[in-house]
Design a protein around this motif. Structure first.
Motif, PDB file in Angstrom:
ATOM      1  N   GLY A 894       0.803  -1.211   0.000  1.00 41.01           N
ATOM      2  CA  GLY A 894       0.000   0.000   0.000  1.00 41.01           C
ATOM      3  C   GLY A 894       0.832   1.256   0.000  1.00 41.01           C
ATOM      4  N   ILE A 895       2.122   1.106   0.353  1.00 49.32           N
ATOM      5  CA  ILE A 895       3.017   2.273   0.380  1.00 49.32           C
ATOM      6  C   ILE A 895       3.510   2.589  -1.034  1.00 49.32           C
ATOM      7  CG2 ILE A 895       5.193   3.160   1.272  1.00 49.32           C
ATOM      8  CD1 ILE A 895       4.753   1.404   3.732  1.00 49.32           C
ATOM      9  N   THR A 896       4.042   1.580  -1.711  1.00 47.89           N
ATOM     10  CA  THR A 896       4.576   1.814  -3.066  1.00 47.89           C
ATOM     11  C   THR A 896       3.528   1.624  -4.152  1.00 47.89           C
ATOM     12  OG1 THR A 896       5.257  -0.500  -3.346  1.00 47.89           O
ATOM     13  CG2 THR A 896       6.841   0.998  -2.299  1.00 47.89           C
ATOM     14  N   LYS A 897       2.341   1.077  -3.765  1.00 50.08           N
ATOM     15  CA  LYS A 897       1.275   0.795  -4.735  1.00 50.08           C
ATOM     16  C   LYS A 897       1.745  -0.201  -5.797  1.00 50.08           C
ATOM     17  CE  LYS A 897      -1.520   3.817  -2.844  1.00 50.08           C
ATOM     18  NZ  LYS A 897      -2.720   3.372  -2.058  1.00 50.08           N
ATOM     19  N   THR A 898       2.549  -1.174  -5.387  1.00 48.43           N
ATOM     20  CA  THR A 898       3.051  -2.182  -6.322  1.00 48.43           C
ATOM     21  C   THR A 898       2.392  -3.519  -6.026  1.00 48.43           C
ATOM     22  OG1 THR A 898       5.185  -1.075  -6.552  1.00 48.43           O
ATOM     23  CG2 THR A 898       5.100  -3.407  -7.135  1.00 48.43           C
TER      24      THR A 898
END
Length: 924
Positions: A894-898
């Motif tokens: 959820g931080i890097t949206k990867t």
């Protein structure tokens, strides 16, 4: 303003201050000599390099009559040509070849290059048309784009000269954004029109000098340029001429082109996009060959191995460092006294080692020079089958003191020179229309292949190079490793029109002219020589030697090995990319050479030779840890990727320095991971005439900030690379055009990066700055240490969506080595990828557009950048059927949206013609 330019303004809507057309480009101009030619002497103190001696207005022809598209011109009453009698009557013939406009200025029956271009065309939404105008005693023409009425070629500048051995054509350009002309070492991607610069074009054994601005000619000849017009439209221009030639870029912007033979045969390619210009040009001259897949692997080479044991040692060190490596390259060290088709005692067991390398899935590329020793069995074989060599025109020209030394050549007119072997050599005539020479060349390669099972071929010294021409004391007289063979002397002590034409071009004058022992024949054979039983004068066809050798070397390699392999040639000419790749020559281990090699690779993609690269870490001089590290990182993005250095210098392969070994391993693993994408780019280049490494302006022709980004480049349309090219740099200043970009290197990997001018960290311990463009689906594979083994690994997809959550991409895949006779019948797969993401879920559609018979690995990994919310791993459907995703190896951040989807044998790519993987996101 004189009458001519006033009339030009009234007729064409522009008014320009005309640049000076040099009337004394030879050295040592002075007022007396200048005025004796009827020219103007006017010293200037400006810094633009304007010539002090220049033509008066009115040089050219007037229109005598017109018959349709044929314009009959008569020499006007203006200034005469200082370099020979003007032809009183010449013609301009115009024709359209599909979308290509041809303007041919000259005379029927004059020499034309014997190059077999396909001359195919691609349609264009734009049309270029030819228009003429004249004032009292001067005719000129323009080429105009139909949609904008913009003049892309405007000869109202004047200066048209046409004599037997001096031809000149001058034009204004629509903008200063011009690229191309070669082969020269260009320090900027875009040409500089703030000053007068003359660039020579004559194929010569001349290493590039990148330390300072240097306009000398190098190994090949490419009289082609691309120009971006002010509105972003692009066009290309080819002047099809193989004689010694030069071009002067000048304020205006303008250019003045000169050549010393043939006709002025000009082809205009309308674009209107840079990519379409390239496609039109390559359809016309011939699309590039498709390298074997393994040829995209890393190559290790050097000149100066002490023997096979040292090659083994250096290859072993690189392999032990875990660096992906595919190809060992053998320079002339392996030969017996530098003679082709031989192996010396220090390389005993070479074939056994090649067999061992083949067991490691590695390949061998040896070097072959064209010249053959005149007392050597292959020369005897050639004589037995009546193969031809470059020869003198008649027996009276033969150097008897040399010829009498060689019984096999004594009764011939064969021109004997000096290169690496101990005794005099002869140069095969690859223009031999009987085919005997080509058959003999193939026979020798086949015979040697039975002793040393090579996989590709490197051809060198094919300008052709010759040592010590016209020199009383050539350099090799002081070399302990070379006998004092009598040098070749050309008939330069009189007025021989081939050796001493009245105008000798920048290829001679740059070096100071004849008083400094500079001739057209310097470092090569005598231009008075002939080929194909006298049909061709070497004066005319010298620049074609590398091309003609490449044509028949590629044919021989394919026939001998039964596979497509790869040929790499030093000397090139338009269409050489159909048969061979190119390396950028004997560069030097300097930061300046690293920078010009970034530009050179982009230029050769414009020239239709995408399999190109530099001698990584530098050939001449001693490399060092930092330079070699940065060059290895950059070179990993050039299609031809070879570390190579010279005799007498310490080893510079990446295993020499631990830091370089680590950086190279990281860079090579990235390259090998993305080889499916790089190979697909080459496939498109070969099938459709596209570029692989391309200038950034190709993708963003409306963005003026991209016009001179010489030190950045694109891999296709989707990946942008900004290598580190300055000593001591730990950050990189770069420009990202206005689009969506994601980081593909260590800095914020997978995160979206703002466009514009940015500075990013570039430590030696990470990848160099690499970015993927939004809207892209990139095929890749888990890398191993050879291309062969990497090809067996499952496929992966990197998906970088645009702002709308969409992305597309393509994969082309064949067996990696089968000869491509026609793409219509070639056995390959084409897989098209389409990704769509919404707030509720996503889908990936894979369409098998082309069905091949080659086994495809499964698709096991999908990595998606900027994925908006967590997926429901239990919701995945493959063509409507539930599929179990391995949640242990699949993740979402959820931080890097990867989103990283990893499941063994997730998708069998041949299970259906259309495959859809879809899923939902976790409900909020």
């Amino acid at each position: 303003m004189n009458y001519l330019f006033l009339l030009s303004f009234l007729l064409f809507g522009t008014c320009k201050a005309g640049p000076r057309i040099n009337c004394f480009p030879e050295p040592n101009a002075n007022q007396s000599l200048c005025e004796s030619r009827g020219c103007i002497w006017n010293p200037v103190t400006s810094e633009d390099g304007a010539p002090w001696c220049y033509f008066k207005d009115g040089v050219g022809y007037n229109l005598d009559s017109q018959n349709g598209s044929v314009y009959n011109l008569r020499k006007n009453n203006g200034p005469k040509n200082p370099w020979g009698a003007d032809f009183q009557n010449i013609q301009i013939r115009t024709s359209s070849i599909g979308s290509v406009l041809n303007v041919k200025i000259g005379l029927e029956g004059r020499y034309e290059p014997p190059v077999d271009f396909p001359r195919a065309t691609l349609p264009s939404s734009e049309t270029l048309f030819f228009t003429t105008a004249s004032s009292e005693d001067l005719f000129w023409f323009s080429v105009i784009r139909n949609t904008t009425n913009r003049k892309i070629f405007d000869t109202s500048l004047g200066g048209l000269i046409f004599s037997d051995q001096f031809l000149q054509l001058s034009t204004y350009l629509p903008s200063e954004n011009m690229y191309g002309w070669g082969e020269n070492a260009h320090q900027t991607l875009k040409h500089n029109f703030s000053r007068y610069l003359t660039w020579g074009m004559l194929a010569r054994d001349q290493p590039p000098n990148s330390l300072n601005l240097d306009t000398m000619n190098l190994y090949g000849v490419h009289p082609f340029y691309m120009c971006l017009e002010p509105d972003g439209n692009a066009h290309g221009v080819l002047i099809f001429n193989s004689n010694a030639q030069e071009v002067t870029t000048a304020p205006g912007p303008s250019l003045i082109y000169r050549t010393i033979g043939g006709n002025l045969d000009v082809y205009f390619f309308p674009g209107p996009t840079p990519a379409l210009v390239t496609q039109q040009y390559l359809a016309f001259i011939g699309k590039p060959f498709l390298p074997a897949y393994w040829a995209l692997g890393y190559q290790l080479s050097r000149y100066g191995y002490s023997g096979l044991d040292e090659m083994k040692q250096r290859i072993g060190a690189v392999r032990d460092a875990g660096i992906p490596l595919d190809i060992a390259v053998a320079d002339i060290d392996y030969m017996n006294r530098y003679k082709d088709f031989s192996t010396n005692d220090k390389w005993t067991g070479f074939e056994d080692y090649v067999s061992q390398m083949h067991g490691w899935n590695m390949k061998l590329i040896p070097i072959f020079d064209p010249a053959v020793e005149a007392d050597y069995l292959p020369f005897q074989d050639a004589q037995a089958v009546q193969a031809k060599f470059i020869e003198w025109e008649d027996f009276s020209q033969v150097q008897r003191d040399i010829q009498n030394l060689y019984p096999m050549a004594n009764q011939t007119k064969i021109m004997l020179g000096v290169v690496w072997p101990d005794r005099h050599v002869a140069f095969p005539d690859f223009l031999d229309s009987t085919g005997r020479t080509q058959a003999w060349w193939k026979y020798e390669l086949e015979l040697y292949h039975s002793k040393l099972s090579f996989d590709g071929i490197w051809i060198d010294m094919n300008e052709p190079a010759n040592f010590g021409t016209n020199e009383q004391h050539p350099w090799y007289f002081d070399d302990d490793d070379h006998p004092n063979d009598a040098p070749l002397f050309c008939p330069t002590n009189g007025t021989n029109r081939w050796e001493l034409p009245l105008f000798q071009t920048h290829a001679v004058y740059y070096y100071g002219g004849n008083e400094n022992n500079a001739y057209l024949s310097s470092k090569t054979l005598c231009l008075a020589g002939v080929q194909n039983n006298g049909t061709f004068r070497f004066y005319d066809v010298k620049n074609l030697y590398g091309l003609t050798e490449a044509i028949h070397t590629q044919a021989a390699l394919m026939e001998v090995t039964g596979k497509r392999g790869a040929v790499v040639s030093r000397s090139t000419f338009p269409s050489a990319g159909r048969y061979a790749g190119h390396w950028l020559g004997d560069n030097t281990a300097r930061w300046e050479d690293l920078r010009t090699s970034v530009i050179g690779a982009q230029e050769f993609n414009l020239f239709g030779i995408p399999f190109v690269g530099s001698d990584v870490c530098g050939f001449l001089g001693t490399s060092n840890e930092e330079l070699c590290l940065r060059w290895q990182q950059m070179g990993a993005f050039h299609s031809f990727f070879r570390n190579h250095n010279t005799l007498g210098e310490p080893a510079q392969d990446p295993a020499v320095w631990p830091a370089v070994a680590t950086a190279t391993r990281i860079a090579n693993l990235f390259r090998y991971q993305y080889l499916p994408y790089l190979f697909s780019l080459h496939f498109l280049a070969s099938r459709d005439g596209l570029t692989v490494v391309r200038p950034v302006f190709f993708e963003f022709p409306m963005d003026t900030a991209t016009f001179d980004l010489g030190y950045q480049f694109m891999w296709g349309s989707s990946i942008l690379v900004a290598p580190v090219v300055y000593q001591g740099a730990v950050t990189t200043n770069l420009y990202l055009p206005n689009d969506v970009w994601y980081s593909l290197f260590d800095y914020k990997y997978g995160s979206q990066i703002d466009s514009g001018y940015i500075t990013v960290p570039s430590p030696t311990t990470s990848r160099i700055p690499v970015f993927v463009r939004g809207g892209s689906v990139i095929p890749r594979q888990t890398p191993t240490t050879t291309t062969t083994m990497s090809r067996l690994n499952p496929f992966e997809l990197l998906i970088a969506p645009c702002q709308l959550g969409k992305a597309v991409g393509v994969l082309y895949w064949d067996d990696g080595e089968r000869i491509v006779n026609s793409f219509d019948s070639h056995d390959y797969h084409q897989l098209d990828f389409s990704f769509v993401s919404t707030s509720s879920g996503a889908s990936l559609t894979i369409t098998r557009t082309r069905k091949g018979s080659i086994t495809l690995p499964t698709l096991d990994i999908i990595e998606i950048f900027n994925y908006p919310s967590p997926p429901n791993f239990r919701s995945f459907l493959l063509n409507g059927q539930s599929v179990n995703i391995n949640v242990q190896s699949s993740t979402y951040s959820g931080i890097t949206k990867t989103l990283y989807i990893s499941t063994k044998s997730l998708i069998n790519l041949t299970s259906a013609d259309v495959i859809t993987l879809e899923w939902n996101n976790v409900s909020k």
